[in-house]
Design an enzyme around this catalytic site. Structure first.
Site, short mmCIF file in Angstrom:
data_model
loop_
_atom_site.label_atom_id
_atom_site.label_comp_id
_atom_site.label_asym_id
_atom_site.label_seq_id
_atom_site.Cartn_x
_atom_site.Cartn_y
_atom_site.Cartn_z
N LYS A 198 7.15 1.63 8.93
CA LYS A 198 5.81 1.85 8.39
C LYS A 198 4.93 2.35 9.51
O LYS A 198 4.76 1.70 10.53
CB LYS A 198 5.26 0.55 7.82
CG LYS A 198 3.84 0.70 7.27
CD LYS A 198 3.34 -0.58 6.63
CE LYS A 198 1.94 -0.39 6.11
NZ LYS A 198 1.42 -1.63 5.51
N LYS A 207 7.57 4.60 5.10
CA LYS A 207 6.22 4.72 4.56
C LYS A 207 5.29 5.31 5.61
O LYS A 207 5.30 4.84 6.74
CB LYS A 207 5.74 3.32 4.17
CG LYS A 207 4.33 3.28 3.64
CD LYS A 207 3.96 1.88 3.32
CE LYS A 207 2.51 1.89 2.91
NZ LYS A 207 2.00 0.56 2.72
N CYS A 223 -3.66 -8.45 4.94
CA CYS A 223 -4.89 -7.67 5.16
C CYS A 223 -5.87 -7.68 3.99
O CYS A 223 -7.07 -7.54 4.20
CB CYS A 223 -4.54 -6.24 5.56
SG CYS A 223 -3.31 -5.47 4.52
N TYR A 275 2.20 5.84 -7.29
CA TYR A 275 1.11 5.69 -8.27
C TYR A 275 1.29 6.68 -9.42
O TYR A 275 0.61 6.57 -10.44
CB TYR A 275 -0.24 5.89 -7.57
CG TYR A 275 -0.41 4.94 -6.41
CD1 TYR A 275 -0.69 3.60 -6.63
CD2 TYR A 275 -0.18 5.36 -5.09
CE1 TYR A 275 -0.78 2.71 -5.58
CE2 TYR A 275 -0.27 4.48 -4.03
CZ TYR A 275 -0.57 3.15 -4.28
OH TYR A 275 -0.64 2.26 -3.24
N CYS A 282 -3.48 -7.58 9.47
CA CYS A 282 -2.29 -8.02 8.72
C CYS A 282 -1.69 -9.34 9.24
O CYS A 282 -0.47 -9.51 9.22
CB CYS A 282 -1.24 -6.92 8.70
SG CYS A 282 -1.84 -5.38 7.98
C1 PBG Z 1 -0.95 -3.48 3.61
C2 PBG Z 1 -0.49 -2.27 2.90
C3 PBG Z 1 -0.99 -0.97 3.02
C4 PBG Z 1 -0.31 -0.21 2.09
C5 PBG Z 1 0.59 -1.05 1.45
N1 PBG Z 1 0.49 -2.32 1.98
C6 PBG Z 1 -2.06 -0.39 3.81
C7 PBG Z 1 -2.21 -0.59 5.25
O1 PBG Z 1 -1.25 -0.84 5.98
O2 PBG Z 1 -3.37 -0.50 5.64
C8 PBG Z 1 -0.56 1.25 1.87
C9 PBG Z 1 -0.31 1.74 0.52
C10 PBG Z 1 -0.93 3.02 0.19
O3 PBG Z 1 -1.64 3.69 0.96
O4 PBG Z 1 -0.67 3.44 -0.95
N2 PBG Z 1 -0.16 -3.95 4.65
ZN ZN Z 2 -1.37 -5.60 5.73
#
Ligand code: PBG
Ligand code: ZN
Length: 325
Positions: A195, A248, A122, A313, A130
């Site tokens: 996720k 996540k 992405c 973070y 993605c």
């Molecule tokens: C991309 C990805 C994302 C995150 C990690 N890898 C964002 C999404 O799926 O749009 C999110 C990380 C975060 O918000 O700290 N695949």
């Molecule tokens: Zn992605």
């Protein structure tokens, strides 16, 4: 017999006894620090919605990496911001791609630091989805083909571990086969298994410039309403060869972390995502909460739920806090 024989407060009398009976501990050994690396030179640009987090160009990375090593942080997770995007995200498998260059740089100069690469498209596609688009949805199996090229080039650049985050079906199997066929049998896969299609990713998408140009990610990321489905996703990833599974976001999904820990024996990682970070930072800035204390309590909740690894973070701040007591 209960009260008055049982008085749980006895074990809370002072800090010594509280230390002795404490069930969970947050340590720097649990933490992975995400890094945003941008193509270009002399870049150190703070992400507006994530105070204290920066995009760095490779030539400015030392400053950050030296702190990471000083604080004894075991691992970093790399995200790239390329100079050029296209329909398929070809920078992701170029040996001169931003992640490949950054990985080579870090592993050459700081071989003791464990480098995990995020494996997705992405940040590299012109449409921000993605994977490969086909009739305005991501084509699963075409995306797997490109993912194989991506992980092989990450491995060749020296990545210690790869972490696929695109939620494509069969991605763990595809990656395991690709790595093994090139002799990278000892590189583990940390799968973003559960996720969710979450609004907590907002600040990350600014940070990584990866918001989808149209639509959303609900055809590949999970529905926040679902709990049992996470167990299915995790079970499939383990069957396909995942070494570590991830949940996540973390804070709004502690039940999922707990389920993952209860039902499986592989290590569980939790991703304390950008929106979770920004909310604490914002409330702290306003003086509405004690930022440091809320940070520690929040991350401890993830440990208590069952996380073995926390990607956050806050890593540097937590490491400093733990160091200074
Ligand atoms: C991309 C990805 C994302 C995150 C990690 N890898 C964002 C999404 O799926 O749009 C999110 C990380 C975060 O918000 O700290 N695949
Ligand atoms: Zn992605």
């Amino acid at each position: 017999m209960a009260f008055p024989v049982h008085r749980p407060r006895r074990l809370r009398k002072n800090e010594n006894i509280r230390r002795l009976v404490r069930e969970n501990h947050l340590t720097v050994d649990d933490l992975v620090y995400p890094l945003f690396i941008e193509e270009g030179t002399n870049i150190k640009k703070e992400i507006e919605s994530m105070p204290g987090i920066y995009r760095y160009s490779i030539d400015r990375l030392d400053e950050e990496l030296e702190q990471v090593l000083d604080l004894n942080i075991p691992a970093v997770l790399l995200f790239g911001i390329p100079s050029h995007k296209d329909e398929v995200g070809s920078d992701t498998w170029s040996d001169e791609g931003i992640i490949q260059k950054a990985t080579r740089y870090i592993k050459e100069k700081y071989p003791q630091l464990y480098v995990i690469t995020d494996v997705c498209f992405c940040e590299y596609t012109s449409h921000g989805h993605c994977g490969v688009l086909c009739h305005s949805d991501v084509d699963n199996d075409l995306t797997l083909e490109n993912t194989k090229k991506q992980v092989i080039s990450h491995a060749k650049a020296g990545a210690d571990m790869v972490a696929p985050s695109g939620m494509m079906d069969g991605v763990v199997k595809a990656i395991r086969e690709a790595l093994d066929s090139e002799g990278f049998t000892d590189i583990p896969i940390m799968a973003y298994s559960a996720k969710y299609a979450s609004s907590y990713y907002g600040p990350f998408r600014d940070a990584a410039d990866s918001a989808p140009a149209f639509g959303d990610r609900r055809t590949y990321q999970m529905d926040p309403a679902n709990r049992r489905e996470a167990l299915r996703e995790i079970a499939l990833d383990i069957e396909e060869g995942a070494d570590i599974v991830m949940v996540k976001p973390a804070l709004a999904y502690l039940d999922i972390i707990s389920d993952a820990k209860t039902h499986f024996t592989v290590p569980v990682a939790a991703y304390n995502v950008s929106g979770e970070y920004s909310m604490i930072k914002a409330a702290g800035k306003l003086g509405w909460i004690d930022e440091k204390k809320v940070m520690m309590e929040t991350l401890l909740s993830m440990k208590r739920a069952g996380a073995d690894i926390i990607i956050t973070y806050f890593t540097k701040e937590v490491a400093k806090e733990l160091k200074n007591g």
